[in-house]
Write an enzyme that holds these catalytic residues in place. Structure first.
Site, PDB file in Angstrom:
ATOM      1  N   ASP A 126       4.447 -22.633 -13.775  1.00  0.00           N
ATOM      2  CA  ASP A 126       4.867 -23.811 -14.540  1.00  0.00           C
ATOM      3  C   ASP A 126       4.903 -25.015 -13.599  1.00  0.00           C
ATOM      4  OD1 ASP A 126       6.639 -24.209 -17.423  1.00  0.00           O
ATOM      5  OD2 ASP A 126       6.737 -25.791 -15.909  1.00  0.00           O
ATOM      6  N   ILE A 127       4.411 -26.136 -14.101  1.00  0.00           N
ATOM      7  CA  ILE A 127       4.328 -27.352 -13.281  1.00  0.00           C
ATOM      8  C   ILE A 127       5.712 -27.939 -12.996  1.00  0.00           C
ATOM      9  CG2 ILE A 127       4.144 -29.134 -15.103  1.00  0.00           C
ATOM     10  CD1 ILE A 127       1.643 -30.154 -13.612  1.00  0.00           C
ATOM     11  N   ASN A 162       9.432 -20.290 -26.643  1.00  0.00           N
ATOM     12  CA  ASN A 162       9.864 -21.384 -27.504  1.00  0.00           C
ATOM     13  C   ASN A 162       8.841 -21.514 -28.621  1.00  0.00           C
ATOM     14  OD1 ASN A 162      12.058 -21.994 -25.824  1.00  0.00           O
ATOM     15  ND2 ASN A 162      10.762 -23.228 -24.490  1.00  0.00           N
ATOM     16  N   GLU A 200       6.931 -27.332 -26.842  1.00  0.00           N
ATOM     17  CA  GLU A 200       6.293 -28.623 -26.548  1.00  0.00           C
ATOM     18  C   GLU A 200       4.781 -28.499 -26.519  1.00  0.00           C
ATOM     19  OE1 GLU A 200       8.150 -29.950 -22.957  1.00  0.00           O
ATOM     20  OE2 GLU A 200      10.054 -30.365 -23.976  1.00  0.00           O
ATOM     21  N   VAL A 201       4.283 -27.433 -25.934  1.00  0.00           N
ATOM     22  CA  VAL A 201       2.823 -27.257 -25.846  1.00  0.00           C
ATOM     23  C   VAL A 201       2.396 -26.284 -26.957  1.00  0.00           C
ATOM     24  CG1 VAL A 201       0.898 -26.495 -24.422  1.00  0.00           C
ATOM     25  CG2 VAL A 201       2.841 -27.665 -23.354  1.00  0.00           C
ATOM     26  N   HIS A 215       2.849 -19.396 -25.540  1.00  0.00           N
ATOM     27  CA  HIS A 215       3.133 -19.072 -24.134  1.00  0.00           C
ATOM     28  C   HIS A 215       4.500 -18.440 -24.012  1.00  0.00           C
ATOM     29  CE1 HIS A 215       4.419 -23.228 -24.910  1.00  0.00           C
ATOM     30  NE2 HIS A 215       5.409 -23.016 -24.053  1.00  0.00           N
ATOM     31  N   HIS A 228       7.454 -17.990 -21.162  1.00  0.00           N
ATOM     32  CA  HIS A 228       7.960 -18.374 -19.846  1.00  0.00           C
ATOM     33  C   HIS A 228       8.491 -17.101 -19.186  1.00  0.00           C
ATOM     34  CE1 HIS A 228       8.360 -22.823 -20.751  1.00  0.00           C
ATOM     35  NE2 HIS A 228       8.295 -22.328 -21.974  1.00  0.00           N
TER      36      HIS A 228
HETATM   37  P1  AMP Z   1       7.501 -25.312 -24.011  1.00  0.00           P
HETATM   38  O1  AMP Z   1       8.583 -26.340 -24.074  1.00  0.00           O
HETATM   39  O2  AMP Z   1       7.979 -23.919 -24.237  1.00  0.00           O
HETATM   40  O3  AMP Z   1       6.315 -25.685 -24.863  1.00  0.00           O
HETATM   41  O4  AMP Z   1       7.023 -25.305 -22.512  1.00  0.00           O
HETATM   42  C1  AMP Z   1       5.938 -26.002 -22.011  1.00  0.00           C
HETATM   43  C2  AMP Z   1       5.912 -25.803 -20.523  1.00  0.00           C
HETATM   44  O5  AMP Z   1       4.635 -26.162 -20.049  1.00  0.00           O
HETATM   45  C3  AMP Z   1       6.935 -26.654 -19.751  1.00  0.00           C
HETATM   46  O6  AMP Z   1       7.794 -25.772 -19.017  1.00  0.00           O
HETATM   47  C4  AMP Z   1       6.072 -27.501 -18.833  1.00  0.00           C
HETATM   48  O7  AMP Z   1       6.646 -27.716 -17.564  1.00  0.00           O
HETATM   49  C5  AMP Z   1       4.788 -26.682 -18.753  1.00  0.00           C
HETATM   50  N1  AMP Z   1       3.568 -27.424 -18.434  1.00  0.00           N
HETATM   51  C6  AMP Z   1       3.113 -28.543 -19.033  1.00  0.00           C
HETATM   52  N2  AMP Z   1       1.933 -28.916 -18.501  1.00  0.00           N
HETATM   53  C7  AMP Z   1       1.628 -28.003 -17.557  1.00  0.00           C
HETATM   54  C8  AMP Z   1       0.544 -27.821 -16.652  1.00  0.00           C
HETATM   55  N3  AMP Z   1      -0.478 -28.680 -16.606  1.00  0.00           N
HETATM   56  N4  AMP Z   1       0.562 -26.763 -15.818  1.00  0.00           N
HETATM   57  C9  AMP Z   1       1.603 -25.898 -15.837  1.00  0.00           C
HETATM   58  N5  AMP Z   1       2.641 -26.008 -16.671  1.00  0.00           N
HETATM   59  C10 AMP Z   1       2.673 -27.046 -17.505  1.00  0.00           C
END
Ligand code: AMP
Length: 119
Positions: free
Chosen positions: A32-33, A90, A98-99, A103, A105
């Site tokens: 995770d970034i 999530n 968010e994405v 996924h 975590h």
């Molecule tokens: P969620 O809120 O469960 O959708 O989590 C999205 C996660 O993606 C967050 O923890 C971000 O830090 C992570 N994230 C977003 N962009 C990137 C990226 N380019 N590389 C790695 N992790 C990312």
């Protein structure tokens, strides 16, 4: 509907880099970034699924089995298999996703605290 412009789709297409931990035919795991714990890795299916609902409805049995099996492969690679870890998914709006690419975590390397915050 799946949004092909989300950041994980771009990672899967090789358009942006990731810090890869594990990859096979069905999954990719990368750091995770913005890590929330000492170890914070994201596991995604290579198929383009928005969330758990989409994966459950449209994923093949092989994809779903591979995804679940990959969790333990990844924690083994990370060296946290025996000390414990937490997997979080999530999902959707109330879940705080968010994405919009499914996924999990994988969090660990330390005590990860309470399961959910109250706010
Ligand atoms: P969620 O809120 O469960 O959708 O989590 C999205 C996660 O993606 C967050 O923890 C971000 O830090 C992570 N994230 C977003 N962009 C990137 C990226 N380019 N590389 C790695 N992790 C990312």
């Amino acid at each position: 509907m799946y949004d092909k412009n989300n950041v994980f789709a771009k990672i899967l297409r090789g358009e942006i880099p990731c810090d890869k931990i594990y990859e096979d035919k069905f999954v990719l795991a990368f750091k995770d970034i913005n890590p929330q714990t000492r170890v914070h890795v994201l596991l995604i299916p290579k198929g383009f699924y928005k969330d758990m609902n989409d994966f459950s409805d449209h994923g093949t049995k092989e994809e779903i089995a591979a995804f679940l099996n990959a969790i333990v492969k990844v924690v083994d690679i990370l060296g946290i298999k025996n000390q414990g870890y937490r997997c979080i998914n999530n999902n959707g709006n109330d879940g705080g996703q968010e994405v919009p690419h499914l996924h999990f975590h994988i969090l660990g390397g330390q005590k990860v605290g309470k399961m959910v915050s109250k706010n």
